[in-house]
Design an enzyme around this catalytic site. Structure first.
Site, PDB file in Angstrom:
ATOM      1  N   ASP A  17       8.432   6.891  -8.227  1.00 51.25           N
ATOM      2  CA  ASP A  17       6.853   6.991  -7.513  1.00 51.25           C
ATOM      3  C   ASP A  17       6.650   8.847  -7.170  1.00 51.25           C
ATOM      4  OD1 ASP A  17       4.901   6.998  -6.451  1.00 51.25           O
ATOM      5  OD2 ASP A  17       5.532   5.761  -4.743  1.00 51.25           O
ATOM      6  N   GLU A  19      -2.399   5.683   2.125  1.00 55.49           N
ATOM      7  CA  GLU A  19      -0.769   5.635   1.862  1.00 55.49           C
ATOM      8  C   GLU A  19      -0.730   6.544   3.905  1.00 55.49           C
ATOM      9  OE1 GLU A  19       0.954   7.737  -1.122  1.00 55.49           O
ATOM     10  OE2 GLU A  19      -0.261   7.582  -2.796  1.00 55.49           O
TER      11      GLU A  19
HETATM   12  C1  BGC Z   1       1.945   6.126  -4.015  1.00 49.40           C
HETATM   13  C2  BGC Z   1       2.066   4.870  -6.036  1.00 49.40           C
HETATM   14  C3  BGC Z   1       1.123   5.918  -6.773  1.00 49.40           C
HETATM   15  C4  BGC Z   1       1.475   6.440  -6.772  1.00 49.40           C
HETATM   16  C5  BGC Z   1       0.756   7.276  -8.417  1.00 49.40           C
HETATM   17  C6  BGC Z   1       1.850   7.770  -5.007  1.00 49.40           C
HETATM   18  O1  BGC Z   1       1.407   9.020  -4.386  1.00 49.40           O
HETATM   19  O2  BGC Z   1       2.385   5.464  -4.067  1.00 49.40           O
HETATM   20  O3  BGC Z   1       1.479   4.117  -5.038  1.00 49.40           O
HETATM   21  O4  BGC Z   1       0.750   4.351  -7.746  1.00 49.40           O
HETATM   22  O5  BGC Z   1       1.669   7.767  -5.933  1.00 49.40           O
HETATM   23  O6  BGC Z   1      -0.568   7.638  -7.618  1.00 49.40           O
HETATM   24  C1  BGC Z   2      -0.936  10.229  -5.053  1.00 48.86           C
HETATM   25  C2  BGC Z   2      -1.178  11.008  -5.572  1.00 48.86           C
HETATM   26  C3  BGC Z   2      -1.969  11.853  -5.326  1.00 48.86           C
HETATM   27  C4  BGC Z   2      -1.608  12.678  -4.976  1.00 48.86           C
HETATM   28  C5  BGC Z   2      -2.396  13.993  -4.288  1.00 48.86           C
HETATM   29  C6  BGC Z   2       0.384  11.869  -4.215  1.00 48.86           C
HETATM   30  O1  BGC Z   2       1.459  11.605  -3.330  1.00 48.86           O
HETATM   31  O2  BGC Z   2       0.216   9.752  -4.532  1.00 48.86           O
HETATM   32  O3  BGC Z   2      -2.075   9.339  -6.052  1.00 48.86           O
HETATM   33  O4  BGC Z   2      -3.186  11.758  -6.185  1.00 48.86           O
HETATM   34  O5  BGC Z   2      -1.181  13.105  -3.646  1.00 48.86           O
HETATM   35  O6  BGC Z   2      -2.059  15.312  -3.731  1.00 48.86           O
END
Ligand code: BGC
Ligand code: BGC
Length: 597
Positions: A298, A488
């Protein structure tokens, strides 16, 4: 050499012969390049070529300017073409979070979030949604979708509750398997989309307050003095039997469906970060369960393993990670892994195994034969057929929680007043992971709101006043309350009781109507016990997406209510998490599976 080259480009050769011929020719740099996935804002097409990068992703909201399907297709194509210009021409795979439709892209159809699909209990519908999503992804050149989440959320304070179909493992497995079949079976001129089943494993069972801060990570989302990131990315404290029966089971089913990618969870198991857990990543998943695909990390997750980045890389790759998702400094990763191989800290066999798995998925997908999207596919994006499918999903996702004196269905001749910003707000109907990572408010993309739907169907006056300040009286009052959108850990909330403004909106509107219908837009059950008595009918609409107008079809009785709760609906916060509810004799407000029709 020339003869070898032919083998891997020849679709008539077996996949293993093609992989062997590639592995024989690849340098260490080319192999490590394949193991590297970079966020699109941190790399140029020229660098994709120079570093033989295996994958590029868009994070949530990682959109081109302007954000539309055409420019998405152009952006992805320029990266994909750069990969084709490398010495061996190994195609790139582009990944995105199309978790409820191809939701980053303006103009796509955004379906209900998984919590709403859980309420439909309809695997056939979920499979068709996955197919529609796959078509919209493929049209923009995206061959890899970071979905489905097979999380089995046990604590609705978690900001990712809505990404899980249900608190119940069997339902998660059934719907996620259907989703996987949809992405894999779409067959758009022979092409399909690689699912990423996530987040391995136990992401839905972390304990409130167990998330850690990593002081060495400047980009950490952990915010002191807030409730954010207090359960997301936390620790799952369970014995192995329960971890397996409740949280591993959906992966077993997904592997039976032939999935070739799994994303590792930020979370820990009994204090050990999943990204460094060789037992669960390699011994269980690859050896015991026979997973033949590749594991992706991740977002910047390996960086959490240790203050020393070298240790992060060595530990995660040796644990079984095959591709590393790197939002920022990919050059540092490449240099570090190269050094680790040269030092003998990561074996050549481990690298070859990782690359083998990545190439296997790329070859299976047919990327070597058709690495670029077909421009004619763009007409599928946001199509009327896909919008109708979204309307069908919205109708089936609605759960009727209360309906005194047959308040619903409404009669088209009844006068109606409507309150609540969400009634006419596409952003609030979509929730997180919609155009932007955290979602937004207002006309974030094309779509139709509940108010649009009601106005289309009602034959008499409909008055909309977002704040509930009505001057007239009506037969029916409809109040829509909502959560602000989140994704998230930003959506971790300690207390899910209603805000005063939401309660007063209900009380105010109550005074201007004979019967009151409450609609709830939310990513999880909210604590509404105090206002239940004030409402004649209550409908949980979850996060319906761009086709929220379809709610009106059910309110007016053109379709019946059929949704059933895929989460227990607690009476108060002492019934949260689920283990608390189960430990207690007192029943929830509405039980799992409840839903009037
Ligand atoms: C998330 C994932 C996601 C990835 C890419 C991560 O922060 O936990 O679910 O697929 O970002 O955006
Ligand atoms: C998420 C990403 C997002 C990014 C933005 C990450 O934690 O997983 O999908 O684009 O944060 O800062």
């Amino acid at each position: 050499m020339a003869a070898n080259k032919k083998i891997y480009q020849d679709a008539l050769q077996t996949i293993s012969a093609r992989i062997d011929s590639l592995l024989e020719q690849m340098t260490l740099a080319e192999k490590i390049g394949q193991m590297t996935q970079v966020e699109k804002n941190s790399i140029t097409s020229a660098e994709v070529k120079d570093y033989t990068i295996g994958s590029v992703l868009s994070g949530g909201g990682g959109n081109p300017e302007p954000n539309n399907p055409q420019s998405w297709a152009g952006m992805v194509r320029s990266f994909a073409e750069a990969a084709l210009k490398t010495r061996l021409g190994i195609p790139l795979i582009y990944g995105a979070d199309a978790v409820h439709g191809h939701n980053n892209v303006k103009g796509t159809v955004i379906f209900p979030h998984n919590i709403g699909l859980g309420a439909t209990r309809n695997p056939d519908l979920v499979e068709r949604i996955a197919q529609a999503t796959a078509r919209e992804c493929l049209a923009t050149g995206v061959h890899w979708n970071f979905a489905p989440a097979v999380s089995v959320p046990q604590d609705i304070r978690w900001g990712r509750t809505y990404e899980g179909y249900s608190e119940n493992t069997e339902l998660v497995s059934e719907l996620a398997s259907a989703y996987v079949r949809g992405l894999q079976g779409v067959d758009l001129d022979g092409m399909w989309v690689l699912p990423s089943v996530k987040h391995y494993v136990g992401d839905g069972a972390t304990a409130w307050g167990s998330s850690q801060r990593h002081p060495w990570l400047a980009d950490s989302n952990w915010q002191a003095g807030t409730e954010k990131y207090r359960i997301d990315q936390g620790d799952t404290q369970l014995d192995e039997d329960i971890l397996r029966s409740r949280h591993l089971a959906p992966y077993v089913d997904a592997i039976h469906e032939g999935v070739l990618n799994i994303m590792v969870s930020f979370s820990s198991w009994n204090g050990d970060k999943m990204h460094g857990n060789k037992y669960l990543l390699t011994d269980v998943l690859k050896d015991e369960l026979g997973f033949e695909g590749f594991l992706v990390s991740d977002w910047q997750a390996i960086d959490q393993l240790d203050e020393d980045f070298y240790s992060c890389v060595v530990k995660s790759i040796n644990a079984g990670l095959d591709m590393v998702m790197i939002p920022f400094d990919y050059k540092r990763f490449i240099a570090t892994l190269t050094q680790a191989v040269n030092n003998g800290d990561v074996s050549q066999e481990r690298i070859d195994d990782a690359v083998h798995r990545i190439l296997y998925a790329k070859l299976k997908l047919g990327l070597f034969e058709k690495p670029l999207a077909d421009e004619s596919w763009l007409e599928l994006v946001g199509s009327e057929t896909h919008r109708e499918l979204a309307r069908e999903a919205v109708r089936q996702s609605l759960v009727l929680l209360k309906n005194d004196d047959e308040t619903l269905p409404l009669n088209k001749t009844q006068s109606i007043i409507i309150a609540g910003t969400a009634a006419d707000d596409i952003g609030l109907a979509c929730g997180g992971w919609s155009i932007d990572w955290q979602g937004g408010k207002g006309a974030i993309t094309e779509g139709d709101t509940l108010l649009d739907g009601i106005k289309t169907l009602a034959t008499v006056s409909v008055e909309y006043e977002s704040q509930g300040d009505f001057s007239t009286k009506a037969d029916i009052g409809i109040v829509v309350i909502s959560e602000d959108s989140y994704a998230e850990g930003m959506g971790d909330r300690k207390n899910l009781t209603l805000e005063d403004s939401q309660k007063s909106l209900v009380q105010k509107t109550r005074q201007s109507c004979d019967k009151l219908v409450l609609l709830i837009y939310s990513g999880r059950p909210l604590i509404i016990t105090e206002i239940v008595e004030s409402c004649d009918a209550i409908v949980a609409a979850w996060l319906p997406g761009t086709q929220a107008n379809a709610i009106a079809d059910v309110l007016f009785g053109e379709f019946s209510f059929s949704g059933k709760l895929s989460y227990s609906w607690p009476r108060n916060m002492t019934q949260v998490p689920l283990s608390q509810l189960n430990a207690n004799d007192e029943k929830p407000l509405w039980e799992y599976g409840y839903g009037l029709s």
